[in-house]
Design a protein around this motif. Structure first.
Motif, short mmCIF file in Angstrom:
data_model
loop_
_atom_site.label_atom_id
_atom_site.label_comp_id
_atom_site.label_asym_id
_atom_site.label_seq_id
_atom_site.Cartn_x
_atom_site.Cartn_y
_atom_site.Cartn_z
N GLN A 27 28.13 28.01 -21.50
CA GLN A 27 28.80 29.30 -21.69
C GLN A 27 28.96 30.04 -20.36
O GLN A 27 30.02 30.59 -20.06
N THR A 28 27.90 30.04 -19.55
CA THR A 28 27.96 30.75 -18.27
C THR A 28 28.97 30.12 -17.32
O THR A 28 29.48 30.80 -16.42
N LYS A 29 29.28 28.84 -17.52
CA LYS A 29 30.23 28.16 -16.65
C LYS A 29 31.66 28.21 -17.19
O LYS A 29 32.56 27.55 -16.66
N GLY A 30 31.84 28.93 -18.27
CA GLY A 30 33.18 29.09 -18.82
C GLY A 30 33.67 27.93 -19.65
O GLY A 30 34.87 27.86 -19.97
N LEU A 31 32.78 27.04 -20.04
CA LEU A 31 33.17 25.95 -20.91
C LEU A 31 33.24 26.45 -22.35
O LEU A 31 32.37 27.18 -22.80
N THR A 32 34.27 26.06 -23.05
CA THR A 32 34.40 26.48 -24.44
C THR A 32 34.04 25.36 -25.41
O THR A 32 33.90 25.61 -26.61
N ALA A 33 33.92 24.14 -24.90
CA ALA A 33 33.51 23.01 -25.74
C ALA A 33 32.64 22.08 -24.92
O ALA A 33 32.81 21.96 -23.70
N LEU A 34 31.70 21.43 -25.60
CA LEU A 34 30.74 20.57 -24.90
C LEU A 34 30.41 19.36 -25.77
O LEU A 34 30.06 19.49 -26.94
N GLY A 35 30.54 18.18 -25.17
CA GLY A 35 30.10 16.96 -25.84
C GLY A 35 28.63 16.71 -25.52
O GLY A 35 28.26 16.59 -24.36
N VAL A 36 27.78 16.69 -26.53
CA VAL A 36 26.36 16.40 -26.35
C VAL A 36 26.17 14.94 -26.72
O VAL A 36 26.29 14.55 -27.88
N THR A 37 25.86 14.13 -25.71
CA THR A 37 25.91 12.66 -25.86
C THR A 37 24.64 12.02 -25.31
O THR A 37 24.68 11.29 -24.32
N ASP A 38 23.53 12.29 -25.94
CA ASP A 38 22.27 11.73 -25.45
C ASP A 38 22.23 10.22 -25.63
O ASP A 38 22.89 9.64 -26.50
N HIS A 39 21.43 9.59 -24.79
CA HIS A 39 21.30 8.13 -24.82
C HIS A 39 20.58 7.67 -26.08
O HIS A 39 19.41 7.99 -26.30
N ASP A 40 21.28 6.93 -26.91
CA ASP A 40 20.68 6.22 -28.04
C ASP A 40 19.92 7.14 -29.00
O ASP A 40 18.98 6.69 -29.67
N THR A 41 20.30 8.40 -29.09
CA THR A 41 19.65 9.32 -30.03
C THR A 41 20.59 10.47 -30.36
O THR A 41 21.42 10.87 -29.53
N VAL A 42 20.44 10.99 -31.57
CA VAL A 42 21.18 12.19 -31.98
C VAL A 42 20.20 13.32 -32.28
O VAL A 42 20.56 14.31 -32.93
N ALA A 43 18.98 13.19 -31.78
CA ALA A 43 17.91 14.14 -32.13
C ALA A 43 18.18 15.55 -31.63
O ALA A 43 17.61 16.51 -32.16
N GLY A 44 19.04 15.72 -30.63
CA GLY A 44 19.30 17.06 -30.11
C GLY A 44 20.48 17.76 -30.74
O GLY A 44 20.75 18.94 -30.42
N LEU A 45 21.18 17.10 -31.64
CA LEU A 45 22.44 17.66 -32.13
C LEU A 45 22.26 18.87 -33.04
O LEU A 45 23.05 19.81 -32.98
#
Length: 281
Positions: A27-45
């Motif tokens: 948000q502070t960098k002005g991004l309005t969308a972000l792909g969260v793509t952790d290695h071999d896990t979806v635990a942070g989604l």
């Protein structure tokens, strides 16, 4: 216009920031969308999606699967997948177990080489579910065996170096299949690093939907080549920083590579078509 960095990592794998911290930084960098793509896990989604709602950042749920082809590391990104699907979670669990076995073998090799390092110390570096080489590197840096994570990889942990152990082999086609079955859009990550251009036609036949043309370590010539290949094979173009929370020779700052509304909409269109097809199988 939306500005999206579609390739980032959190503490769920080998990133330095929690999912909520990552979203706040976006948000502070002005991004309005972000792909969260952790290695071999979806635990942070789950945390990332909740934080996205709080900070007004659209989170694209994703994953990055590690595969091998002809002794090359080939990473497949998956976007907009139904990340709570049982078959996906079962597959990721087998990947995490394989990561743990590989890490233990690399620690044992370091011990044989005379490095005072234990698996327990490596596991202390892990804040999420997935353990791997970055956590070994962090211990090597902390104990004074390497000046930086990048140096630890170059001298000890990278392919061909003394402590390297190959990953248990998963074919790229298998990763594409798993992502499609979960209703996700499979995308070839940082093709300039994997140097697997010869694999692309087969992956397209397997169902590959996109290619990460915009990447910090792609020069102008590489970016142009992958844009041309995207056009040739009717692939969605994506891009991202591969942000891990540290900035060094192999990791860039968040937002370094971005895509816009058009690319996001193309990803969404592909995802809708894939989900419809998945329900018919």
């Amino acid at each position: 216009m939306q500005l999206a960095d579609l390739h980032t990592h959190t503490t769920a794998s080998d990133g330095r920031l929690s999912p909520a911290e990552l979203i706040r930084l976006a948000q502070t960098k002005g991004l309005t969308a972000l792909g969260v793509t952790d290695h071999d896990t979806v635990a942070g989604l789950a945390e990332a999606l909740a934080a996205g709602s709080s900070y007004g950042v659209t989170v694209v749920p994703g994953v990055e699967l590690s595969t091998e082809w002809e002794d090359k590391e080939v990473h497949i990104l998956g976007y907009y997948l139904d990340w709570q699907k049982e078959h996906l979670l079962a597959f990721l669990e087998t990947m995490r177990q394989a990561r743990h076995r590989r890490t233990a073998r690399m620690v044992a090799r370091l011990q044989e080489l005379g490095y005072d390092i234990s698996m327990g110390e490596v596991e202390q570096e892990v804040r999420g579910e997935a353990v791997g080489r970055p956590h070994i590197a962090a211990v090597l840096v902390r104990k004074g065996y390497a000046p930086s994570v990048e140096a630890a990889f170059k001298t000890l942990l990278a392919r061909g170096r003394p402590a390297y152990v190959p990953r248990e082999k998963v074919e790229p086609a298998r990763a594409v299949e798993v992502i499609l079955k979960a209703g996700g859009v499979p995308v070839l990550a940082h093709p300039g690093l994997s140097e697997a251009d010869a694999l692309l036609p087969a992956l397209v036949d397997d169902g590959l939907q996109g290619i990460e043309a915009y990447y910090p370590l792609h020069d102008a010539a590489a970016t142009g080549r992958y844009l041309e290949l995207a056009s040739r094979y009717n692939l969605v173009v994506t891009g991202g920083s591969d942000f891990h929370g540290i900035v060094d020779g192999s990791h860039a700052e968040l937002g370094t590579c971005r895509v816009g509304t058009a690319e996001l909409e193309q990803l969404q269109v592909r995802a809708k078509k894939i989900k419809v097809q998945a329900t018919k199988v």
